[in-house]
Scaffold this motif. Structure first.
Motif, PDB file in Angstrom:
ATOM      1  N   LYS A 126      32.155 -15.681 -31.911  1.00 18.00           N
ATOM      2  CA  LYS A 126      33.507 -15.209 -32.225  1.00 18.00           C
ATOM      3  C   LYS A 126      33.947 -14.099 -31.278  1.00 18.00           C
ATOM      4  O   LYS A 126      34.996 -13.486 -31.494  1.00 18.00           O
ATOM      5  N   ARG A 127      33.118 -13.796 -30.293  1.00 14.02           N
ATOM      6  CA  ARG A 127      33.420 -12.726 -29.327  1.00 14.02           C
ATOM      7  C   ARG A 127      33.753 -11.412 -30.018  1.00 14.02           C
ATOM      8  O   ARG A 127      34.696 -10.713 -29.641  1.00 14.02           O
ATOM      9  N   GLN A 128      33.000 -11.077 -31.036  1.00 12.30           N
ATOM     10  CA  GLN A 128      33.241  -9.809 -31.709  1.00 12.30           C
ATOM     11  C   GLN A 128      32.543  -8.698 -30.945  1.00 12.30           C
ATOM     12  O   GLN A 128      31.580  -8.951 -30.240  1.00 12.30           O
ATOM     13  N   PRO A 129      33.052  -7.477 -31.074  1.00 15.50           N
ATOM     14  CA  PRO A 129      32.485  -6.367 -30.289  1.00 15.50           C
ATOM     15  C   PRO A 129      30.976  -6.232 -30.527  1.00 15.50           C
ATOM     16  O   PRO A 129      30.488  -6.458 -31.629  1.00 15.50           O
ATOM     17  N   SER A 130      30.267  -5.877 -29.464  1.00 12.56           N
ATOM     18  CA  SER A 130      28.809  -5.781 -29.572  1.00 12.56           C
ATOM     19  C   SER A 130      28.377  -4.419 -30.093  1.00 12.56           C
ATOM     20  O   SER A 130      27.252  -3.986 -29.870  1.00 12.56           O
ATOM     21  N   THR A 131      29.295  -3.738 -30.787  1.00 15.92           N
ATOM     22  CA  THR A 131      28.995  -2.407 -31.330  1.00 15.92           C
ATOM     23  C   THR A 131      27.735  -2.400 -32.175  1.00 15.92           C
ATOM     24  O   THR A 131      26.919  -1.499 -32.083  1.00 15.92           O
ATOM     25  N   VAL A 132      27.603  -3.399 -33.035  1.00 15.15           N
ATOM     26  CA  VAL A 132      26.417  -3.458 -33.881  1.00 15.15           C
ATOM     27  C   VAL A 132      25.809  -4.858 -33.834  1.00 15.15           C
ATOM     28  O   VAL A 132      26.508  -5.845 -33.717  1.00 15.15           O
ATOM     29  N   SER A 133      24.493  -4.887 -33.943  1.00 16.30           N
ATOM     30  CA  SER A 133      23.810  -6.175 -34.040  1.00 16.30           C
ATOM     31  C   SER A 133      23.020  -6.184 -35.342  1.00 16.30           C
ATOM     32  O   SER A 133      22.916  -5.168 -36.025  1.00 16.30           O
TER      33      SER A 133
ATOM     34  N   LYS B 109      24.471  14.525 -40.262  1.00 14.32           N
ATOM     35  CA  LYS B 109      23.612  13.494 -39.682  1.00 14.32           C
ATOM     36  C   LYS B 109      24.044  12.136 -40.244  1.00 14.32           C
ATOM     37  O   LYS B 109      24.161  11.960 -41.443  1.00 14.32           O
ATOM     38  N   LEU B 110      24.267  11.208 -39.345  1.00 15.07           N
ATOM     39  CA  LEU B 110      24.756   9.904 -39.781  1.00 15.07           C
ATOM     40  C   LEU B 110      23.603   8.946 -40.078  1.00 15.07           C
ATOM     41  O   LEU B 110      22.564   9.005 -39.435  1.00 15.07           O
ATOM     42  N   PRO B 111      23.812   8.034 -41.029  1.00 11.91           N
ATOM     43  CA  PRO B 111      22.847   6.935 -41.198  1.00 11.91           C
ATOM     44  C   PRO B 111      22.731   6.182 -39.873  1.00 11.91           C
ATOM     45  O   PRO B 111      23.675   6.155 -39.082  1.00 11.91           O
ATOM     46  N   LYS B 112      21.581   5.561 -39.662  1.00 14.62           N
ATOM     47  CA  LYS B 112      21.261   4.933 -38.383  1.00 14.62           C
ATOM     48  C   LYS B 112      22.353   3.967 -37.901  1.00 14.62           C
ATOM     49  O   LYS B 112      22.780   4.019 -36.755  1.00 14.62           O
ATOM     50  N   VAL B 113      22.800   3.107 -38.784  1.00 19.04           N
ATOM     51  CA  VAL B 113      23.756   2.092 -38.354  1.00 19.04           C
ATOM     52  C   VAL B 113      25.095   2.728 -37.962  1.00 19.04           C
ATOM     53  O   VAL B 113      25.758   2.282 -37.031  1.00 19.04           O
ATOM     54  N   LEU B 114      25.461   3.812 -38.645  1.00 17.13           N
ATOM     55  CA  LEU B 114      26.722   4.471 -38.300  1.00 17.13           C
ATOM     56  C   LEU B 114      26.581   5.277 -37.020  1.00 17.13           C
ATOM     57  O   LEU B 114      27.539   5.443 -36.262  1.00 17.13           O
ATOM     58  N   ALA B 115      25.386   5.777 -36.766  1.00 19.41           N
ATOM     59  CA  ALA B 115      25.137   6.455 -35.495  1.00 19.41           C
ATOM     60  C   ALA B 115      25.373   5.462 -34.359  1.00 19.41           C
ATOM     61  O   ALA B 115      25.966   5.791 -33.332  1.00 19.41           O
ATOM     62  N   LYS B 116      24.913   4.237 -34.577  1.00 24.75           N
ATOM     63  CA  LYS B 116      25.116   3.198 -33.569  1.00 24.75           C
ATOM     64  C   LYS B 116      26.608   2.895 -33.407  1.00 24.75           C
ATOM     65  O   LYS B 116      27.124   2.813 -32.289  1.00 24.75           O
ATOM     66  N   VAL B 117      27.289   2.773 -34.539  1.00 23.57           N
ATOM     67  CA  VAL B 117      28.719   2.474 -34.514  1.00 23.57           C
ATOM     68  C   VAL B 117      29.479   3.579 -33.760  1.00 23.57           C
ATOM     69  O   VAL B 117      30.418   3.313 -33.010  1.00 23.57           O
ATOM     70  N   ALA B 118      29.022   4.830 -33.941  1.00 27.58           N
ATOM     71  CA  ALA B 118      29.726   5.965 -33.345  1.00 27.58           C
ATOM     72  C   ALA B 118      29.254   6.261 -31.925  1.00 27.58           C
ATOM     73  O   ALA B 118      29.814   7.124 -31.249  1.00 27.58           O
ATOM     74  N   ALA B 128      48.825  12.693 -41.594  1.00 27.20           N
ATOM     75  CA  ALA B 128      49.434  13.624 -42.543  1.00 27.20           C
ATOM     76  C   ALA B 128      48.471  13.943 -43.684  1.00 27.20           C
ATOM     77  O   ALA B 128      47.517  13.207 -43.921  1.00 27.20           O
ATOM     78  N   GLY B 129      48.702  15.045 -44.345  1.00 24.46           N
ATOM     79  CA  GLY B 129      47.947  15.374 -45.550  1.00 24.46           C
ATOM     80  C   GLY B 129      46.580  15.957 -45.279  1.00 24.46           C
ATOM     81  O   GLY B 129      45.710  15.967 -46.143  1.00 24.46           O
ATOM     82  N   GLY B 130      46.329  16.442 -44.060  1.00 23.78           N
ATOM     83  CA  GLY B 130      45.031  17.057 -43.765  1.00 23.78           C
ATOM     84  C   GLY B 130      43.921  16.054 -43.570  1.00 23.78           C
ATOM     85  O   GLY B 130      42.761  16.322 -43.851  1.00 23.78           O
ATOM     86  N   ILE B 131      44.296  14.888 -43.092  1.00 29.13           N
ATOM     87  CA  ILE B 131      43.290  13.852 -42.920  1.00 29.13           C
ATOM     88  C   ILE B 131      43.150  13.457 -41.453  1.00 29.13           C
ATOM     89  O   ILE B 131      44.135  13.320 -40.735  1.00 29.13           O
ATOM     90  N   ASN B 132      41.919  13.312 -41.013  1.00 23.20           N
ATOM     91  CA  ASN B 132      41.639  12.842 -39.664  1.00 23.20           C
ATOM     92  C   ASN B 132      40.945  11.505 -39.762  1.00 23.20           C
ATOM     93  O   ASN B 132      40.120  11.284 -40.643  1.00 23.20           O
ATOM     94  N   GLN B 133      41.280  10.653 -38.799  1.00 25.82           N
ATOM     95  CA  GLN B 133      40.779   9.296 -38.875  1.00 25.82           C
ATOM     96  C   GLN B 133      40.283   8.846 -37.504  1.00 25.82           C
ATOM     97  O   GLN B 133      40.922   9.097 -36.492  1.00 25.82           O
ATOM     98  N   ALA B 134      39.118   8.203 -37.492  1.00 23.53           N
ATOM     99  CA  ALA B 134      38.623   7.576 -36.261  1.00 23.53           C
ATOM    100  C   ALA B 134      38.304   6.120 -36.573  1.00 23.53           C
ATOM    101  O   ALA B 134      37.363   5.826 -37.304  1.00 23.53           O
ATOM    102  N   SER B 135      39.102   5.226 -36.024  1.00 20.64           N
ATOM    103  CA  SER B 135      38.910   3.800 -36.317  1.00 20.64           C
ATOM    104  C   SER B 135      37.846   3.205 -35.419  1.00 20.64           C
ATOM    105  O   SER B 135      37.691   3.608 -34.275  1.00 20.64           O
ATOM    106  N   VAL B 136      37.130   2.251 -35.946  1.00 19.20           N
ATOM    107  CA  VAL B 136      36.201   1.471 -35.133  1.00 19.20           C
ATOM    108  C   VAL B 136      36.413  -0.008 -35.454  1.00 19.20           C
ATOM    109  O   VAL B 136      36.718  -0.363 -36.592  1.00 19.20           O
ATOM    110  N   THR B 137      36.289  -0.834 -34.451  1.00 18.89           N
ATOM    111  CA  THR B 137      36.472  -2.261 -34.670  1.00 18.89           C
ATOM    112  C   THR B 137      35.118  -2.944 -34.697  1.00 18.89           C
ATOM    113  O   THR B 137      34.367  -2.883 -33.729  1.00 18.89           O
TER     114      THR B 137
END
Ligand SMILES: [Zn+2]
Lengths: 221, 237
Positions: A126-133, B109-118, B128-137
């Protein structure tokens, strides 16, 4: 302790008592032979220990079509299912040296590894980002099983087989103590004398050994 | 270490996790929770065992070559190629991805999988409202983001369009239904209306498992805490 002891008692009569040869060298090989030479676990260990291609062939025959069926179900694509067989069985080959009986049943190990490869194959397709495996998401195969061992809703026979397997994984010193008490049915004092160790040492080894068994069996509170 | 985790994924979600049938985003947030929750690790281990049994049962006829509905190719040509490959002797070392998020006065400290995501870097946007957001796909089915609610921030009442999971990574927030602290796994769906408030500040990872229609650029606006804006805009317009 009180709940497990009777089970241990019946198991010694059934199986370990017939084999009075405690001198052992390879824990792993031995645990395998204590089960069934032909079990998935034994085959997997043979593949891991000495790149046994005959054992791998047998495993391949047992699992390839099941993996294919899982692939078809999850991907709805025969080509991807075919790729899954290739990748999952390759992973079985590559990771076999990391498998041991602490990691649960060979079937579960192969199932989770196949599930993980399937996840990666689908993402790639699906060509999804390789961010996580898959390896970032799920703990290494069998790691959860090494933390928690579950009672199977099975017969006493399965129970005995399990204890037998785990029993062989105890450190030799603890196993010798458990053997004296539960297999030869000796008192603590007799056992300490037979092994030529202080009574306190015997008791602590017994506690450790039984604790480990209980933990492996998942009967620990 | 987290004996006090109060909110856990429903069994149904863990079954999906064990069987590998969930979206990447949902898998990630569950993975992050179970890293910190022994109860759910244990459940997952049991559910994996069950999934294995189900798999073996459902493929019994295939394995015995007695299933006419599925024509299984011959794979035996693969064996020689596979067994000529080297084997692994040890578990791959974990990579040293960034594992902390620095807040104003402390690090989390982030959980392992989120460390990878980040690990590829997070781009924080002030909302607005004092909120910060960082999106990941992570996939095309979910919207995922790290959310930081400043101390004292409050989100106006809003409803959800899909199922939203919020995992608390640090601090706490509350809504009408309870107070959520580190490692709590909070699920809200379209039947809930809620108004999250954070007195002490809160870092979360949120996953919105949205219907497929939310794949446009607009969907980026629809983060779980701020979707109310969209609702409001559309109802006002
Ligand atoms: Zn939990």
């Amino acid at each position: 302790m009180t709940t497990l002891a009777p089970t241990m008692g019946s198991f010694q009569m059934a199986s370990v008592a017939k084999d009075n040869t405690p001198a052992r060298t390879s824990k792993m090989a031995d645990a395998a032979s204590a089960v069934d030479q032909d079990s998935d676990e034994s085959l997997l260990i043979a593949v891991g220990n000495h790149q046994d291609t005959a054992a791998f062939n047998l495993l391949f025959g047992r699992f390839a079509s099941r993996i294919y069926a899982m692939g078809v179900k999850l991907t709805r694509n025969e080509q991807l299912a075919n790729d899954l067989v290739q990748e999952a069985m390759l992973t079985v080959w590559q990771k076999a040296p990391l498998y041991d009986l602490d990691r649960g049943s060979a079937q579960s190990w192969i199932f989770t590894l196949t599930r993980n490869r399937c996840f990666d194959i689908l993402r790639k397709m699906k060509r999804q980002p390789s961010t996580v495996s898959a390896d970032d998401i799920w703990p290494p195969e069998g790691e959860l099983d090494s933390q928690f061992v579950h009672e199977e809703q099975g017969s006493l026979e399965a129970e005995v087989e399990k204890i037998e397997r785990y029993y062989d994984q105890l450190p030799a010193a603890q196993r010798a103590v458990v053997e004296q008490i539960y297999i030869y049915d000796r008192t603590h004092e007799e056992a300490a004398a037979a092994l030529n160790i202080p009574l306190g040492t015997l008791k602590s080894r017994l506690r450790l050994g039984m604790g480990k068994l209980r933990q492996l069996l998942g009967t620990e509170e | 270490m987290n004996a006090e985790v109060k909110f856990h994924p429903a069994e149904e979600l863990l079954i999906g996790f064990a069987n590998g049938t969930l979206s990447a985003g949902m898998n990630v947030v569950i993975s992050a929770h179970i890293e910190q929750c022994a109860i759910c690790r244990e459940k997952t281990s049991r559910l994996e065992a069950q999934a294995t049994v189900d798999w073996l049962k459902s493929t019994e006829s295939v394995a015995a070559d007695k299933d006419d509905s599925l024509s299984v190719p011959n794979f035996s040509h693969m064996v020689a190629d596979i067994t000529s490959q080297p084997q692994l002797r040890e578990q791959a070392l974990e990579d040293d991805s960034v594992s902390e998020i620095h807040m104003l006065d402390h690090s989390v400290k982030l959980p392992k999988v989120l460390a990878k995501v980040a690990s590829k870097g997070l781009v924080w946007k002030k909302l607005a409202g004092g909120i910060n957001q960082a999106s990941v796909t992570l996939d095309d089915q979910t919207q995922c983001e790290f959310l930081y609610m400043k101390p004292g921030s409050q989100v106006p009442v809003h409803k959800h369009q899909g199922t939203e999971v919020t995992l608390v990574l640090d601090g706490s927030f509350s809504d009408e239904m309870g107070k959520y602290e580190k490692s709590d796994f909070v699920v809200r769906d379209k039947s809930h209306t809620h108004q999250p408030v954070s007195e002490e500040g809160c870092l979360c990872f949120a996953v919105l498992d949205s219907p497929l229609m939310f794949t446009s650029g607009l969907a980026r606006l629809l983060n779980p805490f701020l979707r109310y804006r969209f609702n409001r805009a559309t109802s006002m317009g």
